[in-house]
Design a protein around this motif. Structure first.
Motif, mmCIF file in Angstrom:
data_model
loop_
_atom_site.group_PDB
_atom_site.id
_atom_site.type_symbol
_atom_site.label_atom_id
_atom_site.label_comp_id
_atom_site.label_asym_id
_atom_site.label_seq_id
_atom_site.Cartn_x
_atom_site.Cartn_y
_atom_site.Cartn_z
ATOM 1 N N GLU A 1 -28.405 35.481 -4.818
ATOM 2 C CA GLU A 1 -29.002 35.104 -3.554
ATOM 3 C C GLU A 1 -29.182 33.550 -3.349
ATOM 4 N N ASN A 2 -29.365 32.917 -4.461
ATOM 5 C CA ASN A 2 -29.671 31.421 -4.707
ATOM 6 C C ASN A 2 -28.640 30.499 -5.370
ATOM 7 N N ILE A 3 -27.358 31.108 -5.495
ATOM 8 C CA ILE A 3 -26.313 30.445 -6.145
ATOM 9 C C ILE A 3 -24.705 30.552 -5.376
ATOM 10 N N LEU A 4 -24.345 29.435 -5.191
ATOM 11 C CA LEU A 4 -22.632 29.597 -4.680
ATOM 12 C C LEU A 4 -21.941 29.140 -5.806
ATOM 13 N N ILE A 5 -20.709 29.524 -5.805
ATOM 14 C CA ILE A 5 -19.579 29.175 -6.937
ATOM 15 C C ILE A 5 -18.501 28.924 -6.168
ATOM 16 N N GLU A 6 -17.947 27.943 -6.427
ATOM 17 C CA GLU A 6 -16.566 27.633 -5.983
ATOM 18 C C GLU A 6 -15.578 27.240 -7.485
ATOM 19 N N LYS A 7 -14.597 27.563 -7.321
ATOM 20 C CA LYS A 7 -13.546 27.538 -8.579
ATOM 21 C C LYS A 7 -12.332 27.065 -8.048
ATOM 22 N N GLU A 8 -11.901 25.861 -8.669
ATOM 23 C CA GLU A 8 -10.621 25.268 -8.387
ATOM 24 C C GLU A 8 -9.910 24.466 -9.372
ATOM 25 N N ASN A 9 -8.664 24.421 -9.626
ATOM 26 C CA ASN A 9 -8.005 23.876 -10.808
ATOM 27 C C ASN A 9 -8.805 23.552 -12.008
ATOM 28 N N GLY A 10 -9.471 24.771 -12.464
ATOM 29 C CA GLY A 10 -10.019 24.750 -13.682
ATOM 30 C C GLY A 10 -11.393 24.158 -13.689
ATOM 31 N N ILE A 11 -11.826 23.888 -12.443
ATOM 32 C CA ILE A 11 -13.329 23.191 -12.160
ATOM 33 C C ILE A 11 -14.061 24.286 -11.431
ATOM 34 N N ALA A 12 -15.263 24.636 -12.077
ATOM 35 C CA ALA A 12 -16.114 25.424 -11.150
ATOM 36 C C ALA A 12 -17.512 24.516 -10.814
ATOM 37 N N VAL A 13 -17.755 24.572 -9.461
ATOM 38 C CA VAL A 13 -19.077 24.060 -9.059
ATOM 39 C C VAL A 13 -19.962 25.120 -8.766
ATOM 40 N N VAL A 14 -21.072 24.815 -9.426
ATOM 41 C CA VAL A 14 -22.392 25.791 -9.247
ATOM 42 C C VAL A 14 -23.288 25.004 -8.300
ATOM 43 N N THR A 15 -23.710 25.678 -7.101
ATOM 44 C CA THR A 15 -24.535 24.954 -6.149
ATOM 45 C C THR A 15 -25.667 25.865 -6.024
ATOM 46 N N ILE A 16 -27.035 25.227 -6.478
ATOM 47 C CA ILE A 16 -28.261 26.051 -6.261
ATOM 48 C C ILE A 16 -28.587 25.865 -4.779
ATOM 49 N N ASN A 17 -28.760 26.932 -4.419
ATOM 50 C CA ASN A 17 -28.745 27.074 -2.858
ATOM 51 C C ASN A 17 -30.230 27.708 -2.168
ATOM 52 N N ARG A 18 -31.174 26.903 -2.575
ATOM 53 C CA ARG A 18 -32.410 26.909 -1.905
ATOM 54 C C ARG A 18 -32.933 26.041 -0.785
ATOM 55 N N PRO A 19 -32.047 25.568 -0.030
ATOM 56 C CA PRO A 19 -32.451 24.381 0.792
ATOM 57 C C PRO A 19 -33.898 24.292 1.361
ATOM 58 N N ALA A 20 -34.493 25.475 1.756
ATOM 59 C CA ALA A 20 -35.898 25.610 2.512
ATOM 60 C C ALA A 20 -36.840 24.997 1.250
ATOM 61 N N LYS A 21 -36.539 25.225 -0.085
ATOM 62 C CA LYS A 21 -37.426 25.147 -0.941
ATOM 63 C C LYS A 21 -36.962 23.897 -1.831
ATOM 64 N N LEU A 22 -36.150 23.161 -1.120
ATOM 65 C CA LEU A 22 -35.532 21.992 -1.821
ATOM 66 C C LEU A 22 -34.869 22.227 -3.290
ATOM 67 N N ASN A 23 -34.438 23.541 -3.438
ATOM 68 C CA ASN A 23 -33.409 24.139 -4.324
ATOM 69 C C ASN A 23 -34.553 24.177 -5.719
#
Length: 260
Positions: free
Chosen positions: A4-26
């Motif tokens: 609910e609070n995490i986004l994950i993107e994977k490309e070329n061996g790199i995973a980007v984990v984004t903490i996604n609670r913008p209303a609470k400044l994450n």
């Protein structure tokens, strides 16, 4: 696990984990810590991922601390458990992960947010980043490793001042202190960090995992880091990555590490 609070993107061996609670400044609440624990554990065992980048959603904050509403009425016992479980599930877990974790610090990294960035293996900051440990303004101290990692990174005196004043430092000061490795514009942050991650991803994941452990051993009470280095160095000679790396060097070609 559904996040609910995490986004994950994977490309070329790199995973980007984004903490996604913008209303609470994450801010880090219990659910987000659980999700991050699961995320990092899953990515550690994902053979397609070589490097992990952790960041916050939006332009205002990396992580603006812990969610104070969750623990405002805690007892001594509950507060102790909160710190112990948090360190085990996330902060120590990230520090000791076998895969490199880079914090891309965008905006505010306060309290638990700075502690997460410091638990990562190194940090890149945007020009608008602000970092601090403001816990003493609430009558508590940093409980997710901040009192230990901050002095290791910037020295005892500066750490004492930051913690006791509860003041924030800007990205330029953080760079001067050695708290972050690089400072770039907000627009360049992820691209720049991915470029570093790509250079890391080309190297032996087995050797990198051993390097992470041995470097951490230098900061672990009762562990002789030099002895750990000798042992890990020797173990490298029995890996397929070592055979590939040395063969490629002698054959004057780029290595294709199997990660074994």
């Amino acid at each position: 696990m559904t996040y609910e609070n995490i986004l994950i993107e994977k490309e070329n061996g790199i995973a980007v984990v984004t903490i996604n609670r913008p209303a609470k400044l994450n801010a880090l609440n219990k659910a987000t810590i659980e999700e991050l624990h699961h995320t990092f554990g899953t990515l550690e065992h994902d053979t397609t991922v070589k490097v992990i980048i952790v960041t916050g959603s939006g332009e205002k904050a990396f992580v603006a601390g812990a969610d104070i509403s969750e623990f405002a009425n805690f007892s001594v016992e509950k507060g102790t458990v909160l710190a112990a479980e948090g360190q085990e599930k996330l902060f120590d877990f990230v520090q000791n992960l076998k895969k490199p974790v880079i914090a891309a610090v965008n905006g505010f990294a306060l309290g638990g947010g700075l502690e997460l960035a410091m638990a990562s293996h190194f940090r890149v900051a945007s020009e608008n980043a602000k970092m601090g440990l403001p816990e003493v303004t609430l009558g508590v101290i940093p409980g997710y490793g901040g009192t230990q990692r901050l002095p290791q990174l910037i020295g005892k005196g500066r750490a004492m001042e930051m913690i006791m004043t509860a003041g924030m430092i800007d990205a330029k000061t953080a760079l001067n202190y050695g708290l972050v490795n690089h400072v770039v514009t907000q627009e360049e942050l992820l691209h720049f960090t991915k470029e570093i991650a790509a250079r890391i991803a080309k190297n032996s994941s087995v050797a990198i995992a051993k390097a992470i452990k041995v470097i951490n051993d230098n900061y672990t009470d009762g562990v002789n880091g030099f002895a750990s280095e000798i042992k890990a160095f020797g173990e490298c000679f029995g890996t397929e990555d070592f055979k590939e790396g040395t063969t490629a060097f002698l054959e004057k070609r780029k290595p294709e590490f199997p990660g074994k």
